[in-house]
Design a protein around this motif. Structure first.
Motif, PDB file in Angstrom:
ATOM      1  N   TRP A   1      75.244  97.526 126.628  1.00  5.76           N
ATOM      2  CA  TRP A   1      74.605  98.937 125.826  1.00  5.76           C
ATOM      3  C   TRP A   1      74.839 100.035 126.435  1.00  5.76           C
ATOM      4  O   TRP A   1      74.934  99.822 127.788  1.00  5.76           O
TER       5      TRP A   1
ATOM      6  N   GLU B   1      68.183  98.178 124.656  1.00  5.17           N
ATOM      7  CA  GLU B   1      68.974  97.965 123.091  1.00  5.17           C
ATOM      8  C   GLU B   1      69.804  98.214 122.578  1.00  5.17           C
ATOM      9  O   GLU B   1      70.832  99.253 123.481  1.00  5.17           O
TER      10      GLU B   1
ATOM     11  N   GLU C   1      71.564  92.496 120.068  1.00  2.00           N
ATOM     12  CA  GLU C   1      69.892  93.015 120.109  1.00  2.00           C
ATOM     13  C   GLU C   1      69.029  91.557 120.407  1.00  2.00           C
ATOM     14  O   GLU C   1      68.017  91.375 120.676  1.00  2.00           O
TER      15      GLU C   1
ATOM     16  N   ARG D   1      68.333  90.423 123.896  1.00  3.69           N
ATOM     17  CA  ARG D   1      67.950  90.727 124.563  1.00  3.69           C
ATOM     18  C   ARG D   1      66.722  90.426 124.474  1.00  3.69           C
ATOM     19  O   ARG D   1      65.833  90.119 125.542  1.00  3.69           O
TER      20      ARG D   1
END
Length: 650
Positions: A274, A309, A316, A319
């Protein structure tokens, strides 16, 4: 009496699943100061028990502890102190290395923070450039030479059966040298023939631990004392799973800069998983060099170790799933007795306190998450030549207070936050602190309270969840004594699903949250499942009447800050006894008949009405009062006007 000087060693203690002990300071040597000469990092002047420690003295004491910890870290050798299975000879010293934070080395721009310029030391540290070199470019023989050079060994494939297979796997998996070093360095003294089996078991145990920590059926984190998912290995400059490490880690605390002052860095440190948000005037290489100079080996840093993010939908979604467990347990990351490194002015930025800084919502001192990131076992990072850590900046007045008002405000606030990170006796100081702090959203404030309120279980972090729903879940999981504080001391009935406790909006809007001098009532309110009801035991008196508290008139005392009223105990409408009560709040209590429910000490009383439901009786809270006179408490006890009972609350 002359002061004694002590050499102090910080001895960490391991925290159990349900209990934690503070770091222990062990006095290893003690003698009169005139006969002892110690280096400055090990000398600390201990105040006598009848001396109130000033902020300046407290700062000096903590600075001495930090310096001592640094020296200890520099002297440690993981090959000696680690729990290795096959260490048979005295290890050779690591070669001295020099790692610069800028690709141009000493000819590049010089950072304002001296510790960020370069790391020089005898540790198995490699440069960022070296860490990014593919293992395939070295070949198996080249990899062996690389490891022998970095780890100061003389291994051969014949002397270390099984090693060649592990090095070949690094090539097959397309690892770079940093990733290979991060994964194998902790196990370099083990039997390579058994290593893969061991790593598979550790990986499986870690997966099972995280699966069992979150009970999806109950919607609760049932094992909140969980290790972080990842750590940053500073030696290899790679993020790796925690189960691959054998050493304790440090935690880094910082506040995020405004989005206009951030940059997103794609980096091999986290395998490009990320984009990493950092200040636009800082670099991860500078942060790494400074942390190495401070003595760290592994650190937890949110931007690298907590998934951030991403534009990739798959990542995503991952996450959002990881955050259910990882965000609520962040407080545990900072309170496993490891060192906490604080960047008070932003990650990797110089520590400065300038006029107006402490009023910024983005300053570390004002952020919601940083309340749980404080400890007396900490290091101040980002120290530049003009940082307020010594000299004229810390000049004190005749009362022992810092002369500079901003520095005094900073250290006074920091001292309060450290108190909040310890075992709180009552819920109100931490609620009062958190409700005024800055956060991206209200949900972060409630999530930041979970660890501090000693919840045996935690609500998961669900993005976009309504803050009131999150607060309701926190009420269900927080320590029962804190629920007791809310029941007996919050003056108004709740306007949400629970009437006995305030809503989060009521907490935010309350003009005052009573601290009671930091002393709690220790009245336990239980949350009972699966009924989803709240119960408590105390002294109950039916047929009571409250008078004198239906207006805002204060008592007749000149300096009074409370309203006086009467508690009339009646039976069948006949007057029996009158007791003086007081309301330390402005909430009006209509003159009517009530049931009152008292604490174990008969001092605090909840005023309520009974409610009959199909499931049974519940008490609906109206307000709260306190007994004004000790003699009235004695009378209630002697006349046996109250009966001990367990009740349910609406």
């Amino acid at each position: 009496m002359s002061a004694l000087l002590f050499r102090l060693r910080i001895v960490p203690t391991r925290r159990s699943e349900t209990h934690s002990e503070p770091n222990i300071l062990v006095a290893q040597e003690s003698m009169p100061s005139e006969s002892l000469s110690l280096p400055s990092f090990a000398v600390i002047d201990l105040p006598s028990s009848d001396h109130a420690e000033t902020p300046a003295e407290r700062y000096a004491r903590r600075k001495a502890r930090r310096e001592e910890a640094r020296e200890l870290a520099k002297r440690e050798d993981p090959r000696v102190t680690g729990n290795y299975a096959r260490q048979t000879t005295t290890p050779k010293p690591y070669p001295e290395v020099t790692i610069y934070s800028h690709p141009q080395g000493p000819s590049g721009p010089q950072p304002a923070i001296p510790l960020q310029e370069a790391y020089v030391g005898s540790k198995p540290v490699i440069s960022s450039l070296q860490a990014s070199r593919p293992c395939s470019a070295e070949g198996v023989d080249g990899l062996l030479r690389f490891f022998n050079s970095v780890l100061a060994t003389e291994y051969t494939f014949s002397s270390q059966p099984g090693l060649q297979d592990h090095l070949q796997e690094c090539i097959d998996r397309k690892y770079d040298l940093g990733t290979a070093l991060a994964r194998l360095r902790p196990w370099w003294q083990d039997d390579f023939r058994q290593l893969q089996t061991l790593l598979d078991e550790l990986h499986k145990e870690d997966d099972e631990m995280r699966r069992s920590a979150l009970d999806t059926a109950k919607g609760q984190i049932v094992k909140p004392r969980i290790r972080p998912r990842r750590v940053w290995d500073l030696y290899s400059n790679r993020v790796l799973p925690i189960w691959l490490t054998r050493r304790d880690y440090w935690a880094v605390s910082h506040s995020w800069m405004d989005i206009r002052r951030r940059q997103l860095e794609k980096t091999p440190i986290n395998a490009y998983e990320w984009p990493v948000p950092i200040p636009d005037d800082s670099t991860l290489d500078r942060v790494r060099v400074e942390l190495l100079n401070l003595g760290a080996e592994y650190v937890w840093l949110d931007v690298l170790c907590l998934r951030q993010e991403s534009d990739d939908p798959t990542r995503e979604a991952l996450r959002l799933e990881e955050w259910k467990l990882d965000v609520p347990t962040i407080g545990n990351v900072y309170h496993q007795n490891q060192m906490i490194v604080h960047y008070y002015s932003g990650l990797g930025r110089p520590f400065r306190i300038r006029p107006g800084d402490l009023d910024s919502e983005r300053h570390w001192i004002n952020r919601a998450w940083t309340v749980q990131e404080t400890s007396s076992n900490s290091i101040t990072a980002g120290v530049a030549d003009d940082s307020p850590v010594g000299g004229e900046a810390l000049r004190v007045d005749s009362n022992g207070e810092f002369q500079d008002p901003d520095i005094r405000r900073f250290h006074n606030t920091l001292s309060l936050l450290i108190q909040y990170s310890q075992d709180l006796d009552t819920v109100f100081p931490i609620l009062d602190a958190m409700r005024h702090r800055a956060a991206v959203n209200e949900l972060d404030k409630i999530a930041g309270l979970s660890y501090l309120l000693q919840s045996p279980t935690l609500p998961p972090y669900i993005i976009e969840q309504d803050p009131e729903d999150a607060w309701l879940r926190l009420l269900q999981t927080m320590n029962g004594k804190y629920r007791g504080d809310l029941l007996f001391s919050f003056p108004t009935p709740g306007d949400g699903q629970c009437v006995w406790a305030p809503s989060w909006q009521q907490i935010k809007d309350a003009p005052v949250l009573r601290h009671r001098g930091g002393v709690g009532l220790h009245e336990n309110v239980q949350h009972v499942m699966p009924e989803d009801v709240y119960r408590s035991s105390g002294y109950r008196i039916d047929g009571c009447r409250i008078e004198g508290l239906s207006t805002h008139t204060l008592s007749h005392s000149k300096h009074s800050k409370y309203r006086s009223g009467k508690l009339l105990v009646t039976r069948n409408g006949d007057f029996k006894l009158s007791f003086e009560v007081k309301a330390l709040h402005s909430h009006l209590i209509p003159e009517d008949e009530y049931v009152v429910f008292g604490s174990r000490g008969f001092t605090h009383w909840v005023v309520g009405k009974t409610q009959i439901l199909p499931a049974g009786e519940r008490i609906v809270k109206v307000s709260a009062v306190e007994m004004a006179m000790e003699m009235d408490i004695t009378s209630i006890k002697e006349l046996a006007l109250a009966r001990w009972e367990t009740v349910e609350w609406a």
